[in-house]
Design a protein around this motif. Structure first.
Motif, PDB file in Angstrom:
ATOM      1  N   GLU A  31     -18.222  15.580  21.364  1.00  0.00           N
ATOM      2  CA  GLU A  31     -17.761  16.411  22.479  1.00  0.00           C
ATOM      3  C   GLU A  31     -16.364  15.973  22.904  1.00  0.00           C
ATOM      4  N   THR A  32     -15.473  16.961  23.100  1.00  0.00           N
ATOM      5  CA  THR A  32     -14.136  16.676  23.607  1.00  0.00           C
ATOM      6  C   THR A  32     -13.863  17.561  24.811  1.00  0.00           C
ATOM      7  N   LEU A  33     -13.042  17.075  25.723  1.00  0.00           N
ATOM      8  CA  LEU A  33     -12.635  17.861  26.882  1.00  0.00           C
ATOM      9  C   LEU A  33     -11.233  18.392  26.623  1.00  0.00           C
ATOM     10  N   VAL A  34     -11.069  19.717  26.756  1.00  0.00           N
ATOM     11  CA  VAL A  34      -9.787  20.378  26.515  1.00  0.00           C
ATOM     12  C   VAL A  34      -9.420  21.157  27.768  1.00  0.00           C
ATOM     13  N   LYS A  35      -8.174  21.038  28.194  1.00  0.00           N
ATOM     14  CA  LYS A  35      -7.726  21.759  29.377  1.00  0.00           C
ATOM     15  C   LYS A  35      -7.357  23.192  29.003  1.00  0.00           C
ATOM     16  N   HIS A  36      -7.881  24.166  29.745  1.00  0.00           N
ATOM     17  CA  HIS A  36      -7.571  25.565  29.497  1.00  0.00           C
ATOM     18  C   HIS A  36      -6.099  25.812  29.845  1.00  0.00           C
ATOM     19  N   PRO A  37      -5.356  26.485  28.965  1.00  0.00           N
ATOM     20  CA  PRO A  37      -3.916  26.646  29.196  1.00  0.00           C
ATOM     21  C   PRO A  37      -3.558  27.471  30.437  1.00  0.00           C
ATOM     22  N   LEU A  38      -4.374  28.466  30.777  1.00  0.00           N
ATOM     23  CA  LEU A  38      -4.055  29.326  31.915  1.00  0.00           C
ATOM     24  C   LEU A  38      -4.747  28.866  33.198  1.00  0.00           C
ATOM     25  N   TYR A  39      -6.036  28.581  33.098  1.00  0.00           N
ATOM     26  CA  TYR A  39      -6.823  28.284  34.305  1.00  0.00           C
ATOM     27  C   TYR A  39      -6.872  26.803  34.664  1.00  0.00           C
ATOM     28  N   LYS A  40      -6.367  25.950  33.792  1.00  0.00           N
ATOM     29  CA  LYS A  40      -6.273  24.505  34.033  1.00  0.00           C
ATOM     30  C   LYS A  40      -7.626  23.836  34.270  1.00  0.00           C
ATOM     31  N   TYR A  42     -11.093  22.111  32.741  1.00  0.00           N
ATOM     32  CA  TYR A  42     -11.491  21.398  31.534  1.00  0.00           C
ATOM     33  C   TYR A  42     -12.727  22.046  30.927  1.00  0.00           C
ATOM     34  N   ILE A  43     -12.645  22.293  29.623  1.00  0.00           N
ATOM     35  CA  ILE A  43     -13.726  22.937  28.869  1.00  0.00           C
ATOM     36  C   ILE A  43     -14.277  21.913  27.884  1.00  0.00           C
ATOM     37  N   ARG A  44     -15.592  21.868  27.763  1.00  0.00           N
ATOM     38  CA  ARG A  44     -16.235  20.950  26.823  1.00  0.00           C
ATOM     39  C   ARG A  44     -16.360  21.622  25.462  1.00  0.00           C
ATOM     40  N   ARG A  45     -15.721  21.039  24.465  1.00  0.00           N
ATOM     41  CA  ARG A  45     -15.803  21.544  23.092  1.00  0.00           C
ATOM     42  C   ARG A  45     -16.736  20.643  22.296  1.00  0.00           C
ATOM     43  N   ARG A  46     -17.592  21.248  21.493  1.00  0.00           N
ATOM     44  CA  ARG A  46     -18.532  20.485  20.676  1.00  0.00           C
ATOM     45  C   ARG A  46     -18.304  20.803  19.207  1.00  0.00           C
ATOM     46  N   THR A  47     -18.307  19.778  18.384  1.00  0.00           N
ATOM     47  CA  THR A  47     -18.142  19.932  16.944  1.00  0.00           C
ATOM     48  C   THR A  47     -19.143  19.027  16.248  1.00  0.00           C
ATOM     49  N   LYS A  48     -19.710  19.532  15.153  1.00  0.00           N
ATOM     50  CA  LYS A  48     -20.642  18.736  14.362  1.00  0.00           C
ATOM     51  C   LYS A  48     -19.947  18.254  13.094  1.00  0.00           C
ATOM     52  N   PHE A  49     -20.126  16.976  12.792  1.00  0.00           N
ATOM     53  CA  PHE A  49     -19.577  16.380  11.578  1.00  0.00           C
ATOM     54  C   PHE A  49     -20.716  15.777  10.781  1.00  0.00           C
TER      55      PHE A  49
END
Length: 88
Positions: A31-40, A42-49
């Motif tokens: 899980e990574t936290l990414v800041k939304h470019p317009l609304y500022k 933080y969105i949680r992104r999930r990726t499986k490896f």
């Protein structure tokens, strides 16, 4: 939960094991936290490896550190570095 450390040329990620059904392979959810470019916000992104676990040590729920590795199969390009926390 994700931690991107650039150590030389190899990336390291920290995640949670969500599957250990395949032989010598684990699936790690990062899980990574990414800041939304317009609304500022933080969105949680999930990726499986998929990662190589040569000794079949990991179980579902373990917190692990994986490191970038040469391709071992079509989807497996990560290697288990160490188990940080065992599941209860």
């Amino acid at each position: 939960m994700a931690e991107l450390n650039i150590n030389g040329n190899r990336r390291m990620l920290i995640g949670k094991v969500v599957s250990d059904k395949a032989d010598k392979t684990i699936v790690v959810l990062v899980e990574t936290l990414v800041k939304h470019p317009l609304y500022k916000k933080y969105i949680r992104r999930r990726t499986k490896f998929m990662a190589h676990d040569p000794a079949n040590d990991c179980k579902i729920g373990d917190k692990v550190q994986i490191v970038e590795f040469r391709p071992l199969s079509r989807r497996k390009r990560w290697h288990l570095d160490k188990i940080l926390e065992k599941a209860v």
